[in-house]
Scaffold this active site. Structure first.
Site, PDB file in Angstrom:
ATOM      1  N   LEU A 540      11.826   1.761  -0.192  1.00 43.60           N
ATOM      2  CA  LEU A 540      11.268   2.075   1.115  1.00 43.60           C
ATOM      3  C   LEU A 540      10.160   1.117   1.489  1.00 43.60           C
ATOM      4  O   LEU A 540       9.936   0.824   2.646  1.00 43.60           O
ATOM      5  CB  LEU A 540      10.697   3.493   1.124  1.00 43.60           C
ATOM      6  CG  LEU A 540      11.687   4.645   1.040  1.00 43.60           C
ATOM      7  CD1 LEU A 540      10.948   5.952   0.926  1.00 43.60           C
ATOM      8  CD2 LEU A 540      12.569   4.641   2.261  1.00 43.60           C
ATOM      9  N   GLY A 541       9.457   0.642   0.517  1.00 48.12           N
ATOM     10  CA  GLY A 541       8.335  -0.205   0.864  1.00 48.12           C
ATOM     11  C   GLY A 541       7.740  -0.869  -0.347  1.00 48.12           C
ATOM     12  O   GLY A 541       8.164  -0.649  -1.482  1.00 48.12           O
ATOM     13  N   GLY A 543       3.870  -2.676  -1.652  1.00 43.71           N
ATOM     14  CA  GLY A 543       2.488  -3.054  -1.373  1.00 43.71           C
ATOM     15  C   GLY A 543       2.076  -4.100  -2.373  1.00 43.71           C
ATOM     16  O   GLY A 543       2.910  -4.660  -3.072  1.00 43.71           O
ATOM     17  N   PHE A 545       0.317  -3.811  -5.129  1.00 46.01           N
ATOM     18  CA  PHE A 545       0.380  -3.455  -6.544  1.00 46.01           C
ATOM     19  C   PHE A 545       1.525  -2.525  -6.869  1.00 46.01           C
ATOM     20  O   PHE A 545       1.656  -2.075  -7.987  1.00 46.01           O
ATOM     21  CB  PHE A 545      -0.924  -2.801  -6.972  1.00 46.01           C
ATOM     22  CG  PHE A 545      -2.077  -3.747  -6.903  1.00 46.01           C
ATOM     23  CD1 PHE A 545      -2.061  -4.929  -7.612  1.00 46.01           C
ATOM     24  CD2 PHE A 545      -3.174  -3.464  -6.105  1.00 46.01           C
ATOM     25  CE1 PHE A 545      -3.120  -5.808  -7.541  1.00 46.01           C
ATOM     26  CE2 PHE A 545      -4.237  -4.337  -6.037  1.00 46.01           C
ATOM     27  CZ  PHE A 545      -4.206  -5.515  -6.752  1.00 46.01           C
ATOM     28  N   VAL A 548       7.464   1.531  -3.162  1.00 50.88           N
ATOM     29  CA  VAL A 548       7.847   2.893  -2.849  1.00 50.88           C
ATOM     30  C   VAL A 548       9.364   2.962  -2.823  1.00 50.88           C
ATOM     31  O   VAL A 548      10.006   2.191  -2.130  1.00 50.88           O
ATOM     32  CB  VAL A 548       7.283   3.336  -1.488  1.00 50.88           C
ATOM     33  CG1 VAL A 548       7.574   4.813  -1.269  1.00 50.88           C
ATOM     34  CG2 VAL A 548       5.805   3.071  -1.413  1.00 50.88           C
ATOM     35  N   LYS A 579       6.244   6.605  -5.316  1.00 49.40           N
ATOM     36  CA  LYS A 579       5.365   5.456  -5.171  1.00 49.40           C
ATOM     37  C   LYS A 579       4.981   5.046  -6.585  1.00 49.40           C
ATOM     38  O   LYS A 579       4.508   5.865  -7.358  1.00 49.40           O
ATOM     39  CB  LYS A 579       4.138   5.919  -4.403  1.00 49.40           C
ATOM     40  CG  LYS A 579       3.279   4.820  -3.857  1.00 49.40           C
ATOM     41  CD  LYS A 579       2.105   5.451  -3.127  1.00 49.40           C
ATOM     42  CE  LYS A 579       1.976   4.913  -1.721  1.00 49.40           C
ATOM     43  NZ  LYS A 579       0.883   5.512  -0.983  1.00 49.40           N
ATOM     44  N   ASP A 683      -3.104   3.474   8.792  1.00 51.30           N
ATOM     45  CA  ASP A 683      -1.819   2.900   9.169  1.00 51.30           C
ATOM     46  C   ASP A 683      -0.956   3.954   9.844  1.00 51.30           C
ATOM     47  O   ASP A 683       0.217   4.132   9.521  1.00 51.30           O
ATOM     48  CB  ASP A 683      -1.110   2.334   7.932  1.00 51.30           C
ATOM     49  CG  ASP A 683       0.085   1.474   8.311  1.00 51.30           C
ATOM     50  OD1 ASP A 683       0.210   1.116   9.500  1.00 51.30           O
ATOM     51  OD2 ASP A 683       0.891   1.157   7.423  1.00 51.30           O
TER      52      ASP A 683
END
Ligand SMILES: *[C@@H]1O[C@H](CO)[C@@H](O)[C@H](O)[C@H]1NC(C)=O
Ligand SMILES: *[C@@H]1O[C@H](CO)[C@@H](O)[C@H](O)[C@H]1NC(C)=O
Ligand SMILES: *[C@@H]1O[C@H](CO)[C@@H](O)[C@H](O)[C@H]1NC(C)=O
Ligand SMILES: *[C@@H]1O[C@H](CO)[C@@H](O)[C@H](O)[C@H]1NC(C)=O
Length: 827
Positions: A540-541, A543, A545, A548, A579, A683
């Site tokens: 899904l995502g 970042g 570090f 997700v 996550k 966000d």
């Protein structure tokens, strides 16, 4: 002729597919060579970007400058239009260091007559590689129409050579195999001779041209004034003089790969009557299907034009004649006749050929290849393409130059603004920024650290943008904080926004007293979940570090208290978002992750995604949160339409205005809860809200680089980091994230919702312009641009949005008030 030009342009631009050396569609048996050094450097290893065998094709003996007999040959099994070639040397993981500095290309359409490729200046040798690993691509101008292609390494001294190659182009569906015509002549104009021969004809030229293709099929149309050309006067044209043709006509014969059903022929003619050049007066065409010429020819007489001297396509209707060869007599209208292109439109798809069907080769083109859709019903020739490409390139260059100038101006403007206005109007002391924080670190180390922070950020989506140099500029000014509690609040998703208030800093978490209480004392109230019960579904995502993932979890029901109220069947896997922290993350990132778990575990609100369980006994550390069946709100809404006739006609699923309001109200409610704890989300956007059954909404945070939202990779301005289109001016310019800046983002989110997420905020502005607009909000001289009122948005609701975007943070409403206002608007 616009559509023709457009078609040709598309074909030319699209017709650059790798034909299957690296992709494997060209079979080993179709790759051969003059010789091989050993079995492990056989021809089949000559595939670009392949490392099998010893890493390339190498001929048996060294290549001598004066002895060019080594070649690598590729059989494409059918005629192809080849526009580009790529070569590479033998690297073999560092062992090999052989490559071809130069090479020639030979090609053949029938496998017996071989033609050396020449560029338009007549040069045969192509510059090759300079090292063993880089791929060098070369455009072929003129392009090649061939079935067999040979690469022949060329050297200026005796050396070992190895090659890996690829061909780019597309299948040549149109099937003109050759044209035969009298050789072009020379026009003796008073000042200089004009050569009207066919300078790229690849057949035999003695008194006439036979068995070849050339300028009449090279895709370049001549100019109105034939004496002008980029090579030499008359270059683009093939021309004949009536004195050499007592019969009064020039005969050109066209041969095709098989019988076709012809609709039209288009002949590009010069018409400079002042120079005694005119388009033809009449054309008579004979058709041959099978072996006999048809008795009745087709005749056509265009209007002789003595008014307009521009070059033109003359279209001849071929009236669905069936033929595998066409012979046309073009009658002179004046002393000279000049052609630059001839194309045929035929319809083969419907015809069951009586001749042997052409061999269909291996699937040289990927199934989704768009050139398959443009079949040969149109033309085989790329007239005007080059012109169009040059035109477009010029346009692109202009745009790039313009953009650079514009960017410089913007940078200057923003620097001026920052230097002059900020220093003057803000009194400043360091607070928010990651870098330069740590008193124990020397300036340089922290500088490096901040740099690497930026560099390690993944290339992110269009919704996030590194605000050019503005942010980097800012740490020099520290900032005044009117409200220490607000400034130091933890944000909802710490791990994702590390770059600004990062985990590497020393004072990242100045957690307010209220929250401190919440966190102190008690243990984390979530349970460990057995990792093996998670099944990965999609990412899904991502970042800095962590990542997700969307997963299915078995037996999650046990981990859910009754209060979660999932109405799902027992024992079915549940969709969850996981996550996870990368196992190589540093200690600070780990600590922050654990803190985030603590924070998340306290968040209990019907409109906030719940933390369900964790995996913290072993690496990688994971947080398992709810996921909702309808995915994120952005995708959900963009799949739906407003209620109304249009939606009824198109049968699209709809969402009513009331439901939009209902969803917005829930977001406000969730944010009300977060803000009551002094949490700042940082966000908020529709992409971070999840949709469940019956339009229920929960706010989540998946980090910044979901593939879904990264459609637009080609921005010149590097990595994207921040959701600038959702950010308040003070977040962009001062790095301040507060509940008031969340309120700004809420306004933008509301705007997205009312637009059914069909448009990105400020879609008409570039990222630089968005930042410039931010500066206008700061200056507040009525030049700032607000998001426009969405069509479906009543005035009352638009007023609410405008309140969210007030310059003064204190004048923006609280989530409490917004929630109330939305409840009242909702009918
Ligand atoms: C065309 O004419 C030019 C100029 O005389 C000459 O250099 C060239 O070789 C000719 N090309 C062909 C294919 O005859
Ligand atoms: C050629 O194509 C046209 C239009 O597609 C069609 O009407 C005609 O019957 C075809 N001719 C033959 C001989 O198949
Ligand atoms: C060639 O064309 C010119 C101009 O139309 C004409 O005067 C001349 O008679 C023609 N020559 C022949 C051999 O037809
Ligand atoms: C088309 O060709 C195939 C194979 O050559 C043949 O079996 C078929 O009957 C032909 N169809 C028509 C309509 O002629």
């Amino acid at each position: 002729n616009f559509s023709l030009f457009f078609f040709l342009f598309v074909l030319f631009c699209v017709c650059r597919y790798p034909l299957g050396m690296s992709g494997g569609q060209i079979l080993d048996e179709d790759i051969s060579a003059s010789s091989q050094w050993s079995e492990s450097t056989a021809a089949r290893y000559g595939r670009l970007d392949f490392e099998e065998g010893d890493g390339a094709w190498c001929p048996e003996i060294t290549v001598e400058p004066d002895n060019l007999k080594e070649f690598l040959q590729i059989d494409l099994r059918s005629l192809h239009f080849i526009t580009l070639v790529g070569t590479q040397g033998r690297h073999a993981g560092g062992i090999g260091n052989e490559f071809a500095q130069m090479y020639k290309i030979k090609y053949s359409r029938d496998g017996s007559r071989w033609i050396s490729w020449k560029n338009r200046q007549g040069k045969q040798v192509i510059e090759g590689n300079r090292n063993a690993y880089d791929i060098v691509l070369k455009d072929l101008d003129p392009p090649i129409i061939a079935r067999f292609v040979r690469f022949m390494p060329v050297t200026d001294h005796s050396m070992n050579v190895c090659m890996r190659v690829e061909l780019y182009g597309c299948e040549w569906l149109d099937g003109l195999v050759s044209y035969n015509a009298p050789a072009g002549e020379q026009m003796n104009s008073p000042s200089y001779p004009i050569y009207l021969n066919d300078s790229v004809y690849d057949g035999a030229v003695i008194y006439s041209m036979t068995e070849g293709l050339g300028q009449l099929t090279d895709g370049v149309c001549g100019l109105d004034d034939f004496t002008h050309s980029h090579v030499w006067p008359g270059y683009d044209y093939v021309g004949w003089n009536n004195e050499s043709f007592p019969s009064g006509y020039v005969e050109i014969m066209f041969e095709f790969d098989r019988t076709r059903n012809f609709t039209t022929m288009k002949v590009h003619c010069n018409n400079m009557f002042s120079q005694h050049v005119k388009a033809f007066r009449q054309v008579v065409c004979y058709f041959r299907s099978d072996l006999d010429w048809e008795a009745s020819p087709l005749s056509f007489s265009p209007v002789v034009d003595e008014k307009n001297p521009s070059a033109r396509f003359v279209t001849v209707n071929l009236a669905n004649h069936m033929a595998s060869a066409i012979k046309c007599h073009f009658y002179f209208a004046d002393a000279w006749m000049l052609f630059s292109e001839i194309t045929f439109q035929s319809d083969t798809a419907m015809y069951n050929t009586t001749l042997a069907p052409p061999k269909t080769g291996p699937p040289n083109i990927q199934p989704d290849d768009p050139t398959h859709k443009v079949d040969d019903s149109n033309t085989r020739i790329l007239i005007g393409c080059l012109v169009a490409i040059i035109f477009i390139l010029v346009a692109i260059i202009v745009i790039i130059l313009w953009r650079q100038v514009w960017q410089k101006m913007l940078e200057k403007a923003s620097r001026r603004m920052l230097d002059d206005e900020l220093t003057a109007s803000l009194s400043i002391q360091s607070e928010t920024f990651t870098y330069n924080h740590n008193p124990n670190q020397s300036g340089t180390t922290s500088e490096q650290e901040s740099n690497s922070t930026y560099e390690r950020i993944f290339p992110l989506g269009p919704d996030y943008q590194e605000p050019s140099r503005l942010i980097c500029k800012l740490p020099e000014f520290a900032q005044s904080s009117e409200d220490p509690v607000q400034d130091g609040v933890p944000h909802y998703a710490e791990a994702d926004i590390v770059n600004l208030q990062g985990v590497t800093g020393s004072n990242t978490y100045a957690i307010p007293a209220v929250t401190m209480d919440l966190l102190s004392g008690k243990d984390v109230a979530v349970e460990e979940f057995p990792r093996k019960l998670l099944t990965f579904k999609e990412k899904l995502g991502e970042g800095q570090f962590g990542e997700v993932h969307l997963c299915e979890a078995e037996g999650m029901q046990e981990f859910m208290n009754k209060e979660f109220l999932f109405d799902i069947a027992e024992d079915l896997p549940v969709l969850v978002a996981v996550k996870m922290l990368r196992s190589d993350a540093n200690k600070n990132a780990r600590n922050d992750f654990l803190k985030e778990i603590k924070i998340m575990s306290r968040l209990k609100d019907p409109n906030i995604i719940r933390l369900l369980a964790v995996c913290i006994y072993s690496d990688p550390l994971c947080m398992i949160t709810e996921y909702m069946e309808n995915g994120d709100l952005n995708q959900f809404l963009s799949r739906h339409e407003p209620e109304g006739q249009l939606a009824q006609l198109s049968n699209a699923p709809t969402v009513s205005f009331n439901n939009l309001c209902y969803m917005a109200t829930q977001i406000a409610s969730g944010m009300k809860y977060l803000s009551s704890l002094n949490f700042v989300h940082r966000d908020l956007a529709t992409r971070n809200c999840l949709v469940g059954k019956k339009y229920t909404i929960k706010i989540a945070d998946f980090g910044m680089s979901r593939n879904l939202y990264s459609g637009d990779y080609y921005r010149i301005q590097g990595r994207a980091v921040l959701p600038i289109r959702w950010m308040s001016w003070e977040s962009i310019l001062l790095g301040k994230f507060t509940t008031a800046s969340d309120m700004w983002a809420f306004g933008v989110t509301l705007w997205e919702i009312l637009n059914y997420c069909k448009e990105q905020p400020y879609s008409q502005l570039t990222d630089e312009q968005v930042i410039e607009n931010t500066g206008e909000f700061f200056r507040d001289q009525k030049r700032q641009i607000y998001l426009p009122q969405p069509v479906l948005c009543p005035d009352s609701l638009y007023k609410v949005m405008l309140c969210c975007w007030r310059r003064n943070t204190k004048e923006r409403p609280s989530f409490q008030e917004i929630h109330q206002a939305l409840l009242e608007i909702q009918p």
